[in-house]
Design an enzyme around this catalytic site. Structure first.
Site, PDB file in Angstrom:
ATOM      1  N   LYS A 253      -5.643   8.412  -7.665  1.00  0.00           N
ATOM      2  CA  LYS A 253      -4.980   8.530  -8.724  1.00  0.00           C
ATOM      3  C   LYS A 253      -4.543  10.608  -9.112  1.00  0.00           C
ATOM      4  CE  LYS A 253      -5.720   5.465 -11.169  1.00  0.00           C
ATOM      5  NZ  LYS A 253      -6.507   4.087 -10.256  1.00  0.00           N
TER       6      LYS A 253
HETATM    7  C1  LIG Z   1      -7.503   3.049 -10.995  1.00  0.00           C
HETATM    8  C2  LIG Z   1      -7.687   2.549 -12.292  1.00  0.00           C
HETATM    9  C3  LIG Z   1      -8.405   1.599 -13.338  1.00  0.00           C
HETATM   10  C4  LIG Z   1     -10.104   2.183 -12.631  1.00  0.00           C
HETATM   11  O1  LIG Z   1      -9.810   3.241 -11.837  1.00  0.00           O
HETATM   12  P1  LIG Z   1     -11.329   3.034 -10.889  1.00  0.00           P
HETATM   13  O2  LIG Z   1     -11.286   4.542 -10.717  1.00  0.00           O
HETATM   14  O3  LIG Z   1     -10.575   2.902  -9.431  1.00  0.00           O
HETATM   15  O4  LIG Z   1     -12.145   1.864 -10.881  1.00  0.00           O
HETATM   16  C5  LIG Z   1      -8.404   1.092 -14.523  1.00  0.00           C
HETATM   17  N1  LIG Z   1      -7.329   1.687 -15.255  1.00  0.00           N
HETATM   18  C6  LIG Z   1      -6.223   2.011 -14.419  1.00  0.00           C
HETATM   19  C7  LIG Z   1      -4.980   2.078 -15.490  1.00  0.00           C
HETATM   20  C8  LIG Z   1      -6.131   1.976 -12.858  1.00  0.00           C
HETATM   21  O5  LIG Z   1      -4.684   2.510 -12.493  1.00  0.00           O
END
Ligand SMILES: *Cc1c(COP(=O)(O)O)cnc(C)c1O
Length: 404
Positions: free
Chosen positions: A186
């Site tokens: 992210k």
């Molecule tokens: C990455 C993501 C999540 C979940 O995040 P994690 O930390 O990987 O559990 C939820 N929604 C979206 C749109 C994402 O890209």
């Protein structure tokens, strides 16, 4: 796109602070931790950075969504309207609280089509969950108006859009609550982690309790804490929070590089005839983590993706074929492949919604490529990549136009 690309001395320093004391847990141990509270500090830093009243950290973005839904009182039988294009985690979170994900079409913003949302409202609808995909934002004025008109909760999945804003407000702070993910890919990372942000103190307190077995965190002795509600363990560790603390302080540095490289690529690609671009509701608030564009037909798009890969230009995502981001490939949900027994009604509804045809979304996703933007490119490298991409895209579009 991701903060991990620039992991360095600042992150190591914060982690080392924690390693010095060995207190890896975010709660308690007030003496031995010698004033080191990384999770608390990161929560304060998030409030400051995104101009929001409260932030609560979780072990993941998925846990953040689940926790936010629980705190908002979303549960069994409630219908949550969400887009066909999202990461599958948004879907999992809805199921985890017993609610029903109602999928609706996206438009050329790659986020919820407000008209499709309005059409999907039933007496069981409890919330609308826009997902700010690929670093950019949903049409928040329209969605907010729909939620106000129908008295629905607006919950923002901002996991992919940390640092994006809409008309001056950080995404995630516009609805009743919003969520971030700090997983490894992210915009900023904790390795694994997430957050719920909200301006409502009650929702914040419930998140704090839900993510730690229901502990009220009122006393000095964990064993003597009361548990006003049932909760689970979605805690973040101090080690993870330490990484995030360094990263959130660098968010601006990341965004500046990202936007610069994004703009270099865009300035070249915009001259490719036949190419069009994702509509951004508030261009000033885009993080630049991806440049998403459309080719005239699905066939051309598939050829373009193949040609780009063949030329060694990586990071061009064709979500239409991706197993994780678009409803078309969610076979485990379409076939109800649960490991354990599920409430029959919930399972039937999941299978119903995921097996629907979504021609409007298909027409967009089938022609869409999202090109990720790296923090590691120099201006010259971004320019070189842009020109290579433009050459390939031009030749794919011209070839098809000639044979058509
Ligand atoms: C990455 C993501 C999540 C979940 O995040 P994690 O930390 O990987 O559990 C939820 N929604 C979206 C749109 C994402 O890209």
């Amino acid at each position: 796109m991701p903060g991990f690309e620039l992991f360095g001395a600042a992150e190591r320093k914060e982690v080392n602070d924690v390693l010095e004391t060995g207190i890896l847990m975010r709660y308690g141990f007030d003496g031995p931790r010698k004033g080191i509270w990384k999770a608390k500090e990161l929560e304060q830093e998030i409030c400051k950075t995104f101009n929001v009243g409260h932030a609560h950290l979780l072990s993941s973005g998925t846990a953040a969504l689940t926790t936010a839904m629980a705190a908002l009182g979303i549960g069994a039988g409630d219908e949550i309207i969400m887009p066909t294009f999202t990461f599958v985690a948004s879907f999992e979170a809805v199921l985890s609280v017993g609610a029903i994900p109602v999928l609706v079409d996206i438009d050329d913003t790659l986020t919820l089509d407000p008209q499709a949302v309005e059409n999907a409202i039933t007496p069981h609808t409890k919330a609308v969950m826009p997902v700010h995909m690929c670093g950019s934002m949903a049409q928040m004025d329209e969605l907010k108006a729909i939620c106000e008109k129908h008295k629905l909760i607006l919950l923002e999945d901002a996991c992919q859009a940390i640092g994006a804003s809409y008309k001056g407000k950080s995404v995630g702070t516009i609805g009743a609550a919003g969520t971030f993910s700090f997983d490894f890919v992210k915009i900023i990372t904790c390795a694994e982690g997430g957050a719920v942000i909200t301006n409502n103190e009650e929702i914040y307190k419930k998140c704090d309790q839900y993510s730690d077995h229901g502990h009220d965190h009122m006393g000095k002795d964990r064993g003597a804490d009361l548990h006003p509600y049932l909760g689970y363990n979605y805690r973040i560790s101090e080690l993870h929070a330490a990484v995030g603390l360094a990263q959130v302080r660098r968010l601006n540095e990341f965004l500046i590089i990202q936007k610069r490289n994004h703009s270099i690529i865009y300035e070249v690609l915009k001259n490719v005839e036949g190419l069009s671009f994702r509509r951004i509701p508030d261009p000033a608030g885009d993080t630049g983590s991806f440049l998403s564009f459309f080719l005239p037909t699905e066939e051309m798009t598939r050829n373009a993706v193949t040609e780009l890969a063949a030329a060694g230009i990586t990071g061009n995502f064709y979500w239409y074929d991706n197993n994780w981001h678009y409803v078309r490939k969610w076979q485990h949900l379409q076939s109800g492949s649960w490991m354990h027994r599920f409430p029959e009604q919930q399972k039937m509804q999941v299978m119903h919604y995921t097996n629907q045809a979504f021609p409007a979304s298909d027409a967009i996703m089938g022609r869409c490529v999202s090109s990720s933007v790296s923090l590691l490119w120099s201006e010259a490298q971004a320019q070189e990549r842009a020109e290579k991409m433009a050459g390939i895209l031009k030749s794919v579009i011209t070839k098809h136009s000639l044979t058509a």
